[in-house]
Design an enzyme around this catalytic site. Structure first.
Site, PDB file in Angstrom:
ATOM      1  N   TYR A  57       0.840  -1.195   0.000  1.00 42.45           N
ATOM      2  CA  TYR A  57       0.000   0.000   0.000  1.00 42.45           C
ATOM      3  C   TYR A  57       0.879   1.250   0.000  1.00 42.45           C
ATOM      4  CZ  TYR A  57      -3.802  -3.141   1.457  1.00 42.45           C
ATOM      5  OH  TYR A  57      -4.725  -4.158   1.538  1.00 42.45           O
ATOM      6  N   HIS A 125      -0.906 -12.051   0.782  1.00 40.45           N
ATOM      7  CA  HIS A 125      -1.837 -11.130   0.127  1.00 40.45           C
ATOM      8  C   HIS A 125      -2.569 -11.779  -1.054  1.00 40.45           C
ATOM      9  CE1 HIS A 125      -2.293  -6.473  -0.260  1.00 40.45           C
ATOM     10  NE2 HIS A 125      -3.435  -7.088  -0.412  1.00 40.45           N
ATOM     11  N   SER A 204     -13.168  -4.262   1.481  1.00 38.05           N
ATOM     12  CA  SER A 204     -14.101  -3.546   0.597  1.00 38.05           C
ATOM     13  C   SER A 204     -15.557  -3.844   0.966  1.00 38.05           C
ATOM     14  CB  SER A 204     -13.842  -3.899  -0.872  1.00 38.05           C
ATOM     15  OG  SER A 204     -12.566  -3.492  -1.284  1.00 38.05           O
ATOM     16  N   ARG A 208     -15.573  -0.320  -2.140  1.00 39.85           N
ATOM     17  CA  ARG A 208     -14.650   0.761  -2.513  1.00 39.85           C
ATOM     18  C   ARG A 208     -15.363   2.113  -2.590  1.00 39.85           C
ATOM     19  NH1 ARG A 208     -10.193  -2.247  -3.763  1.00 39.85           N
ATOM     20  NH2 ARG A 208     -10.653  -4.386  -4.392  1.00 39.85           N
ATOM     21  N   GLY A 209     -16.292   2.298  -1.672  1.00 43.59           N
ATOM     22  CA  GLY A 209     -17.000   3.573  -1.575  1.00 43.59           C
ATOM     23  C   GLY A 209     -18.320   3.622  -2.301  1.00 43.59           C
TER      24      GLY A 209
END
Length: 331
Positions: A57, A125, A204, A208-209
């Site tokens: 990140y 990951h 998420s 993602r919003g």
């Protein structure tokens, strides 16, 4: 506001809602490190103490910002980070490295950026298609024996991969995308986790919003990671905004926000499957941390849950640009 705790796995008790620290790096647009650090402090202040970051990140920036918080508050935090992605996922120049040597190199670099001696939960990951998962998890288990890691996790593993990994060393948590609009993990991954007694960490959880009141397509700039996701393409957004509208209708009925309904729905589903689940919404703003934590007090009726359950079939666009990059493409 006081956030309760959940035993995610044996010996791993965390806040009932976590914080996804990808957002403190500039992956969804510019991020102010000072504001991000203030938001992290606020999260811990109200009891959101399960912090999730990764070495990739912001090319280490997220771990560095989290490390500044840990300098004063390590004992208050349950710390999770990840390894295995290489390159720059934001521009598509990315790869996966699950080699044992990379496992050992990655943890040392993360510990240095974070400024700590041990990580509470260490995730692979993504599963490396070129390295048997048994080899990768075997190397991760060495980190537990060395005292650098307390618990192991996987991200976006299939049910079979999760089972194989767990046979090598106990897996405490599986992290995958899971939300009202992304439900493929319910077919194999979630049931396998429930069977094996493995906690689930949905990332998420508000897509993602998309599943928030604040979402505005005009705010998706050139450097925004969402430009790589099919659901945010111009031809897909109208249908997906209609889906958000259906979630908002439920939110209006309950006196909650869209994000709170999305998070509350996840709690209902996790209880139905019989496994501990701790979502990790991310945000750069302290007010959003409060909003998200408020979801823990939202109650949905059976009828509302049924309406929300039907929405995934209306979503346009895959949840990942490369189906093999997530468990869905390999199940």
């Amino acid at each position: 506001m006081t956030v309760p705790t959940v035993e995610l796995a044996s010996g791993l008790t965390v806040s009932a809602q976590g914080y996804g620290a990808m957002s403190v790096a500039p992956v969804y647009g510019p991020a102010d490190p000072a504001e991000a650090l203030a938001t992290l402090h606020h999260a811990v202040d109200i009891g959101v103490t399960f912090l999730d970051t990764a070495n990739v990140y912001g090319s280490g920036l997220s771990e560095q910002v989290v490390g500044k918080l840990l300098a004063d508050r390590r004992d208050e935090v349950q710390l999770a980070t990840k390894f295995g992605l290489v390159g720059n996922p934001a521009n598509g120049n990315r790869g996966i490295d699950g080699r044992p040597d990379h496992v050992r190199e990655s943890i040392d670099a993360s510990l240095q950026r974070l400024g700590v001696d041990v990580v509470d939960l260490y995730y692979l990951h993504r599963v490396d298609p070129d390295v048997p998962i048994e080899e990768t998890v075997g190397a991760m288990a060495e980190l537990v024996r060395a005292g650098k890691v307390r618990h192991l996790g996987l991200s976006e593993a299939t049910g079979d991969e999760l089972r194989r990994a767990h046979a090598v060393h106990p897996i405490a948590a599986i992290q995958s995308e899971w939300s009202i609009v992304s439900r493929d993990v319910e077919r194999n991954v979630v049931p396998t986790a429930a069977e094996l007694g493995i906690g689930f960490v949905p990332f998420s959880p508000v897509s993602r919003g998309l599943l928030t009141d604040a979402f505005d397509p005009a705010h998706i700039g050139d450097g925004d990671l969402r430009r790589r996701f099919p659901r945010f393409d111009a031809d897909a957004l109208p249908a997906n905004l209609d889906v958000r509208g259906a979630v908002r209708a439920v939110a209006d009925e309950t006196g909650a926000t869209v994000a709170q309904v999305a998070l509350a729905w996840l709690g209902v589903k996790a209880r139905a499957f019989g496994l501990p689940s701790v979502p990790i919404p991310g945000t750069r703003f302290a007010a959003r941390v409060d909003e998200n934590a408020g979801a823990l007090d939202v109650t949905l009726t059976g009828g509302q849950v049924q309406r929300l359950d039907a929405l995934a079939d209306r979503v346009v666009g895959a949840r990942a640009s490369d189906p093999l990059w997530v468990s869905l493409g390999r199940e």
